[in-house]
Structures are given as structure tokens and as C-alpha cells.
Design a protein around this motif. Sequence first.
Motif, PDB file in Angstrom:
ATOM      1  N   LEU A 171      10.361   6.816  -4.338  1.00  0.00           N
ATOM      2  CA  LEU A 171       9.534   5.866  -3.604  1.00  0.00           C
ATOM      3  C   LEU A 171       8.277   5.533  -4.396  1.00  0.00           C
ATOM      4  O   LEU A 171       7.687   6.401  -5.042  1.00  0.00           O
ATOM      5  N   TYR A 172       7.863   4.277  -4.293  1.00  0.00           N
ATOM      6  CA  TYR A 172       6.595   3.825  -4.849  1.00  0.00           C
ATOM      7  C   TYR A 172       5.549   3.953  -3.746  1.00  0.00           C
ATOM      8  O   TYR A 172       5.798   3.572  -2.604  1.00  0.00           O
ATOM      9  N   VAL A 173       4.390   4.502  -4.085  1.00  0.00           N
ATOM     10  CA  VAL A 173       3.292   4.631  -3.127  1.00  0.00           C
ATOM     11  C   VAL A 173       2.071   3.966  -3.758  1.00  0.00           C
ATOM     12  O   VAL A 173       1.554   4.434  -4.775  1.00  0.00           O
ATOM     13  N   GLY A 174       1.628   2.857  -3.164  1.00  0.00           N
ATOM     14  CA  GLY A 174       0.519   2.099  -3.723  1.00  0.00           C
ATOM     15  C   GLY A 174      -0.682   2.042  -2.806  1.00  0.00           C
ATOM     16  O   GLY A 174      -0.615   2.429  -1.642  1.00  0.00           O
ATOM     17  N   ASN A 175      -1.784   1.548  -3.351  1.00  0.00           N
ATOM     18  CA  ASN A 175      -3.060   1.392  -2.662  1.00  0.00           C
ATOM     19  C   ASN A 175      -3.680   2.732  -2.291  1.00  0.00           C
ATOM     20  O   ASN A 175      -4.313   2.872  -1.253  1.00  0.00           O
ATOM     21  N   LEU A 176      -3.487   3.714  -3.169  1.00  0.00           N
ATOM     22  CA  LEU A 176      -4.086   5.039  -2.965  1.00  0.00           C
ATOM     23  C   LEU A 176      -5.539   5.029  -3.419  1.00  0.00           C
ATOM     24  O   LEU A 176      -5.896   4.307  -4.363  1.00  0.00           O
ATOM     25  N   THR A 177      -6.368   5.841  -2.780  1.00  0.00           N
ATOM     26  CA  THR A 177      -7.724   6.009  -3.295  1.00  0.00           C
ATOM     27  C   THR A 177      -7.639   6.812  -4.594  1.00  0.00           C
ATOM     28  O   THR A 177      -6.669   7.538  -4.825  1.00  0.00           O
ATOM     29  N   TYR A 178      -8.650   6.698  -5.418  1.00  0.00           N
ATOM     30  CA  TYR A 178      -8.625   7.375  -6.716  1.00  0.00           C
ATOM     31  C   TYR A 178      -8.763   8.887  -6.592  1.00  0.00           C
ATOM     32  O   TYR A 178      -8.507   9.606  -7.544  1.00  0.00           O
ATOM     33  N   GLN A 179      -9.142   9.375  -5.412  1.00  0.00           N
ATOM     34  CA  GLN A 179      -9.322  10.806  -5.219  1.00  0.00           C
ATOM     35  C   GLN A 179      -8.039  11.524  -4.787  1.00  0.00           C
ATOM     36  O   GLN A 179      -7.992  12.747  -4.791  1.00  0.00           O
ATOM     37  N   VAL A 180      -7.002  10.793  -4.418  1.00  0.00           N
ATOM     38  CA  VAL A 180      -5.758  11.413  -3.961  1.00  0.00           C
ATOM     39  C   VAL A 180      -5.118  12.187  -5.111  1.00  0.00           C
ATOM     40  O   VAL A 180      -5.005  11.682  -6.230  1.00  0.00           O
TER      41      VAL A 180
ATOM     42  N   ASP B  61      18.297   9.888   1.052  1.00  0.00           N
ATOM     43  CA  ASP B  61      17.969   8.510   1.416  1.00  0.00           C
ATOM     44  C   ASP B  61      17.395   8.439   2.825  1.00  0.00           C
ATOM     45  O   ASP B  61      16.474   7.670   3.087  1.00  0.00           O
ATOM     46  N   ALA B  62      17.950   9.243   3.736  1.00  0.00           N
ATOM     47  CA  ALA B  62      17.482   9.225   5.130  1.00  0.00           C
ATOM     48  C   ALA B  62      16.025   9.672   5.215  1.00  0.00           C
ATOM     49  O   ALA B  62      15.222   9.084   5.952  1.00  0.00           O
ATOM     50  N   GLU B  63      15.661  10.699   4.462  1.00  0.00           N
ATOM     51  CA  GLU B  63      14.270  11.157   4.446  1.00  0.00           C
ATOM     52  C   GLU B  63      13.358  10.087   3.855  1.00  0.00           C
ATOM     53  O   GLU B  63      12.261   9.844   4.366  1.00  0.00           O
ATOM     54  N   ALA B  64      13.816   9.442   2.799  1.00  0.00           N
ATOM     55  CA  ALA B  64      13.023   8.388   2.162  1.00  0.00           C
ATOM     56  C   ALA B  64      12.796   7.231   3.137  1.00  0.00           C
ATOM     57  O   ALA B  64      11.677   6.722   3.253  1.00  0.00           O
ATOM     58  N   GLN B  65      13.845   6.821   3.852  1.00  0.00           N
ATOM     59  CA  GLN B  65      13.716   5.720   4.806  1.00  0.00           C
ATOM     60  C   GLN B  65      12.775   6.089   5.948  1.00  0.00           C
ATOM     61  O   GLN B  65      11.990   5.252   6.416  1.00  0.00           O
TER      62      GLN B  65
ATOM     63  N   LEU C 203       5.077   5.482   7.019  1.00  0.00           N
ATOM     64  CA  LEU C 203       3.847   5.424   6.223  1.00  0.00           C
ATOM     65  C   LEU C 203       3.492   4.040   5.678  1.00  0.00           C
ATOM     66  O   LEU C 203       2.321   3.791   5.377  1.00  0.00           O
ATOM     67  N   ASN C 204       4.460   3.143   5.514  1.00  0.00           N
ATOM     68  CA  ASN C 204       4.148   1.834   4.940  1.00  0.00           C
ATOM     69  C   ASN C 204       3.163   1.081   5.833  1.00  0.00           C
ATOM     70  O   ASN C 204       3.339   1.001   7.043  1.00  0.00           O
ATOM     71  N   GLU C 205       2.111   0.547   5.229  1.00  0.00           N
ATOM     72  CA  GLU C 205       1.046  -0.214   5.910  1.00  0.00           C
ATOM     73  C   GLU C 205       0.186   0.647   6.836  1.00  0.00           C
ATOM     74  O   GLU C 205      -0.570   0.104   7.635  1.00  0.00           O
ATOM     75  N   GLN C 206       0.299   1.967   6.736  1.00  0.00           N
ATOM     76  CA  GLN C 206      -0.519   2.851   7.565  1.00  0.00           C
ATOM     77  C   GLN C 206      -1.797   3.238   6.818  1.00  0.00           C
ATOM     78  O   GLN C 206      -1.782   3.403   5.597  1.00  0.00           O
ATOM     79  N   PRO C 207      -2.912   3.403   7.540  1.00  0.00           N
ATOM     80  CA  PRO C 207      -4.167   3.766   6.874  1.00  0.00           C
ATOM     81  C   PRO C 207      -4.139   5.208   6.360  1.00  0.00           C
ATOM     82  O   PRO C 207      -3.609   6.100   7.016  1.00  0.00           O
ATOM     83  N   HIS C 208      -4.690   5.379   5.178  1.00  0.00           N
ATOM     84  CA  HIS C 208      -4.854   6.710   4.575  1.00  0.00           C
ATOM     85  C   HIS C 208      -6.127   6.668   3.745  1.00  0.00           C
ATOM     86  O   HIS C 208      -6.226   5.886   2.795  1.00  0.00           O
TER      87      HIS C 208
ATOM     88  N   VAL D  54       4.308   1.622   0.813  1.00  0.00           N
ATOM     89  CA  VAL D  54       5.369   2.583   0.521  1.00  0.00           C
ATOM     90  C   VAL D  54       6.696   1.838   0.573  1.00  0.00           C
ATOM     91  O   VAL D  54       7.042   1.244   1.591  1.00  0.00           O
ATOM     92  N   ASN D  55       7.421   1.859  -0.549  1.00  0.00           N
ATOM     93  CA  ASN D  55       8.748   1.250  -0.579  1.00  0.00           C
ATOM     94  C   ASN D  55       9.590   1.910  -1.664  1.00  0.00           C
ATOM     95  O   ASN D  55       9.106   2.765  -2.399  1.00  0.00           O
TER      96      ASN D  55
END
Length: 104
Positions: A5-14, A54-58, A64-69, A76-77
Motif C-alpha cells: 500500500l502507498y501511504v501519502g500526506n504523512l507529517t514529516y515526524q511520522v 489482500d483482505a487486510e489491505a482492503q 484509513l484513506n482520507e482520514q485525519p492523522h 491510502v491506496n
Amino acid sequence: MGKKLYVGNLTYQVTESDLEALFAPFGTVQSAQIIVDRDTNRSKGFGFVEMDTDAEAQAAIAALNEQPHNGRNLTVNEAKPREPRSGGGGYGSGGGYGGGRNRY
């Protein structure tokens, strides 16, 4: 084989352990990687997580996609295969010998 999975828009501290903890409720995290700039060693604000199935990834994508963190909405895709880089020299974008400049 797991699903990457690709995870984008992370803060630099993650950190990678933060990323692993974020995805752990959805299944087994095989790997978590934050991509860093090779010159500054600072996070580029995205990373990759590999889930066991795949089921866990989905489930992780759906939750998590479009959720605030940390004040940002995550992207997340499914990760797409890396495009091969062309190895040609850089003489502009105009094709031929002039580098795209007007020659007249």
C-alpha cells in the motif's frame, strides 16, 4: 504474497514504527517504510506498508484513506509498480539537437 500500500500526506515526524502501529489493527504488517530524501535524510511525506493479505489491505484502505492523522488527511491506496526511469541525457524537451529552442 502480501499487498503493498502507498501511504501519502504523512507529517514529516511520522516514523516507520508509527506507520506499523497505525496499520496493525487491520492485520499483519509485513513491512512499513518511510521514504526519505537521500541528501537531507528527511521524510518525503509518504511511505509504503505491506499487509499480509489482500483482505487486510482492503480493510486498511477502507478505514484509513482520507482520514485525519496528525492534522493531515491520509492518502491510502494500492501501490503501483514503479515506472522504469529512462536513462537518456537531458538536452531539454524539444527533441533533436537544440533542446527545444527556436533555431530560426
